[in-house]
Scaffold this motif. Structure first.
Motif, PDB file in Angstrom:
ATOM      1  N   GLY A  23      44.559  80.041  93.408  1.00 52.45           N
ATOM      2  CA  GLY A  23      44.959  79.319  94.604  1.00 52.45           C
ATOM      3  C   GLY A  23      44.158  78.090  94.961  1.00 52.45           C
ATOM      4  O   GLY A  23      44.410  77.474  95.994  1.00 52.45           O
ATOM      5  N   LEU A  24      43.197  77.707  94.118  1.00 54.68           N
ATOM      6  CA  LEU A  24      42.400  76.519  94.413  1.00 54.68           C
ATOM      7  C   LEU A  24      42.880  75.332  93.587  1.00 54.68           C
ATOM      8  O   LEU A  24      43.740  75.464  92.721  1.00 54.68           O
ATOM      9  CB  LEU A  24      40.927  76.807  94.142  1.00 54.68           C
ATOM     10  CG  LEU A  24      40.335  77.966  94.950  1.00 54.68           C
ATOM     11  CD1 LEU A  24      38.920  78.266  94.498  1.00 54.68           C
ATOM     12  CD2 LEU A  24      40.386  77.671  96.435  1.00 54.68           C
ATOM     13  N   LEU A  25      42.302  74.185  93.834  1.00 53.49           N
ATOM     14  CA  LEU A  25      42.668  72.975  93.104  1.00 53.49           C
ATOM     15  C   LEU A  25      42.119  73.008  91.681  1.00 53.49           C
ATOM     16  O   LEU A  25      41.042  73.559  91.427  1.00 53.49           O
ATOM     17  CB  LEU A  25      42.142  71.730  93.823  1.00 53.49           C
ATOM     18  CG  LEU A  25      42.731  71.448  95.204  1.00 53.49           C
ATOM     19  CD1 LEU A  25      42.008  70.275  95.848  1.00 53.49           C
ATOM     20  CD2 LEU A  25      44.215  71.206  95.120  1.00 53.49           C
ATOM     21  N   GLU A  30      37.894  73.232  86.994  1.00 50.18           N
ATOM     22  CA  GLU A  30      37.276  72.430  85.938  1.00 50.18           C
ATOM     23  C   GLU A  30      35.760  72.397  86.103  1.00 50.18           C
ATOM     24  O   GLU A  30      35.015  72.616  85.147  1.00 50.18           O
ATOM     25  CB  GLU A  30      37.839  71.013  85.951  1.00 50.18           C
ATOM     26  CG  GLU A  30      37.257  70.139  84.864  1.00 50.18           C
ATOM     27  CD  GLU A  30      37.858  68.748  84.835  1.00 50.18           C
ATOM     28  OE1 GLU A  30      37.131  67.817  84.429  1.00 50.18           O
ATOM     29  OE2 GLU A  30      39.049  68.587  85.193  1.00 50.18           O
ATOM     30  N   GLU A  31      35.303  72.136  87.314  1.00 52.78           N
ATOM     31  CA  GLU A  31      33.867  72.063  87.559  1.00 52.78           C
ATOM     32  C   GLU A  31      33.182  73.406  87.254  1.00 52.78           C
ATOM     33  O   GLU A  31      32.115  73.452  86.632  1.00 52.78           O
ATOM     34  CB  GLU A  31      33.607  71.647  89.008  1.00 52.78           C
ATOM     35  CG  GLU A  31      32.166  71.332  89.295  1.00 52.78           C
ATOM     36  CD  GLU A  31      31.954  70.748  90.683  1.00 52.78           C
ATOM     37  OE1 GLU A  31      30.783  70.724  91.109  1.00 52.78           O
ATOM     38  OE2 GLU A  31      32.928  70.320  91.344  1.00 52.78           O
ATOM     39  N   CYS A  32      33.807  74.491  87.665  1.00 50.24           N
ATOM     40  CA  CYS A  32      33.236  75.821  87.411  1.00 50.24           C
ATOM     41  C   CYS A  32      33.255  76.157  85.921  1.00 50.24           C
ATOM     42  O   CYS A  32      32.279  76.706  85.386  1.00 50.24           O
ATOM     43  CB  CYS A  32      34.002  76.884  88.185  1.00 50.24           C
ATOM     44  SG  CYS A  32      33.817  76.761  89.976  1.00 50.24           S
ATOM     45  N   LYS A  78      45.326  74.062  84.485  1.00 52.97           N
ATOM     46  CA  LYS A  78      46.390  73.959  85.482  1.00 52.97           C
ATOM     47  C   LYS A  78      46.117  74.956  86.597  1.00 52.97           C
ATOM     48  O   LYS A  78      45.427  75.961  86.403  1.00 52.97           O
ATOM     49  CB  LYS A  78      47.762  74.273  84.865  1.00 52.97           C
ATOM     50  CG  LYS A  78      48.177  73.354  83.730  1.00 52.97           C
ATOM     51  CD  LYS A  78      48.413  71.949  84.208  1.00 52.97           C
ATOM     52  CE  LYS A  78      48.766  71.022  83.064  1.00 52.97           C
ATOM     53  NZ  LYS A  78      48.599  69.633  83.409  1.00 52.97           N
ATOM     54  N   SER A  79      46.696  74.679  87.754  1.00 59.38           N
ATOM     55  CA  SER A  79      46.711  75.619  88.869  1.00 59.38           C
ATOM     56  C   SER A  79      48.096  75.500  89.490  1.00 59.38           C
ATOM     57  O   SER A  79      48.292  74.845  90.516  1.00 59.38           O
ATOM     58  CB  SER A  79      45.610  75.282  89.876  1.00 59.38           C
ATOM     59  OG  SER A  79      45.605  76.245  90.906  1.00 59.38           O
ATOM     60  N   VAL A  80      49.073  76.119  88.808  1.00 59.06           N
ATOM     61  CA  VAL A  80      50.482  75.990  89.177  1.00 59.06           C
ATOM     62  C   VAL A  80      51.129  77.375  89.254  1.00 59.06           C
ATOM     63  O   VAL A  80      50.598  78.351  88.730  1.00 59.06           O
ATOM     64  CB  VAL A  80      51.250  75.110  88.161  1.00 59.06           C
ATOM     65  CG1 VAL A  80      50.753  73.677  88.199  1.00 59.06           C
ATOM     66  CG2 VAL A  80      51.160  75.665  86.745  1.00 59.06           C
ATOM     67  N   LEU A 105      45.759  76.194  76.911  1.00 61.01           N
ATOM     68  CA  LEU A 105      46.345  75.840  78.195  1.00 61.01           C
ATOM     69  C   LEU A 105      45.990  76.986  79.142  1.00 61.01           C
ATOM     70  O   LEU A 105      46.368  78.133  78.892  1.00 61.01           O
ATOM     71  CB  LEU A 105      47.859  75.690  78.041  1.00 61.01           C
ATOM     72  CG  LEU A 105      48.692  75.290  79.237  1.00 61.01           C
ATOM     73  CD1 LEU A 105      48.201  73.991  79.862  1.00 61.01           C
ATOM     74  CD2 LEU A 105      50.156  75.163  78.826  1.00 61.01           C
ATOM     75  N   LEU A 106      45.213  76.681  80.175  1.00 63.45           N
ATOM     76  CA  LEU A 106      44.720  77.714  81.087  1.00 63.45           C
ATOM     77  C   LEU A 106      45.255  77.473  82.493  1.00 63.45           C
ATOM     78  O   LEU A 106      44.942  76.453  83.112  1.00 63.45           O
ATOM     79  CB  LEU A 106      43.191  77.712  81.111  1.00 63.45           C
ATOM     80  CG  LEU A 106      42.478  77.894  79.772  1.00 63.45           C
ATOM     81  CD1 LEU A 106      40.969  77.760  79.953  1.00 63.45           C
ATOM     82  CD2 LEU A 106      42.832  79.243  79.148  1.00 63.45           C
ATOM     83  N   ASN A 107      46.061  78.400  82.987  1.00 61.06           N
ATOM     84  CA  ASN A 107      46.584  78.328  84.344  1.00 61.06           C
ATOM     85  C   ASN A 107      45.812  79.322  85.215  1.00 61.06           C
ATOM     86  O   ASN A 107      45.907  80.528  85.022  1.00 61.06           O
ATOM     87  CB  ASN A 107      48.073  78.655  84.372  1.00 61.06           C
ATOM     88  CG  ASN A 107      48.651  78.558  85.767  1.00 61.06           C
ATOM     89  OD1 ASN A 107      48.072  77.929  86.649  1.00 61.06           O
ATOM     90  ND2 ASN A 107      49.798  79.180  85.976  1.00 61.06           N
TER      91      ASN A 107
END
Length: 123
Positions: A23-25, A30-32, A78-80, A105-107
């Motif tokens: 549920g986050l951006l 990416e930063e984590c 992704k976060s979709v 590809l990581l969602n």
């Protein structure tokens, strides 16, 4: 690509997801993930510029890869709600342009991270 490298990347993604959930951006994931991969001692570049040529001419535009790990694996984050064919086509295009074989590809917007993982090969 060794299975060990992709396992390490996937393990790091699972660790991030376990700690902060869905549920986050995308930028937060990416930063984590960068932090987790660096902690594992992996060489990586985030927001890696990939030059674009058209019919032999270098264009001013570039593609930006979310992550390039060990100069072997492109990781697209992704976060979709759902991954689409367009997301997969995007990663495949990146693999072709970079002349690399392996991509992930990581969602992160899923209840369980393993349901958000797609491995891709550029044959």
């Amino acid at each position: 690509m060794s299975n060990e490298l992709t396992r390490e990347i996937i393990g790091a993604a699972i660790e991030v997801h376990r700690h902060i959930g869905p549920g986050l951006l995308e930028a937060i994931y990416e930063e984590c993930l960068v932090s987790e991969l660096q902690r594992k001692g992996l060489k990586l570049s985030n927001q890696h510029s990939l030059p674009l040529t058209y019919k032999g001419k270098q264009l001013n535009s570039v593609y930006r890869l979310d992550l390039l790990v060990e100069n072997q694996v492109i990781v697209e984050l992704k976060s979709v709600d759902n991954l689409s064919g367009l997301h997969k086509a995007q990663l495949l295009t990146y693999l072709k342009l970079a002349r690399l074989r392996y991509g992930l590809l990581l969602n992160f917007n899923v209840p369980v991270m393993r349901k958000g993982i797609v491995r891709m090969l550029n044959d």
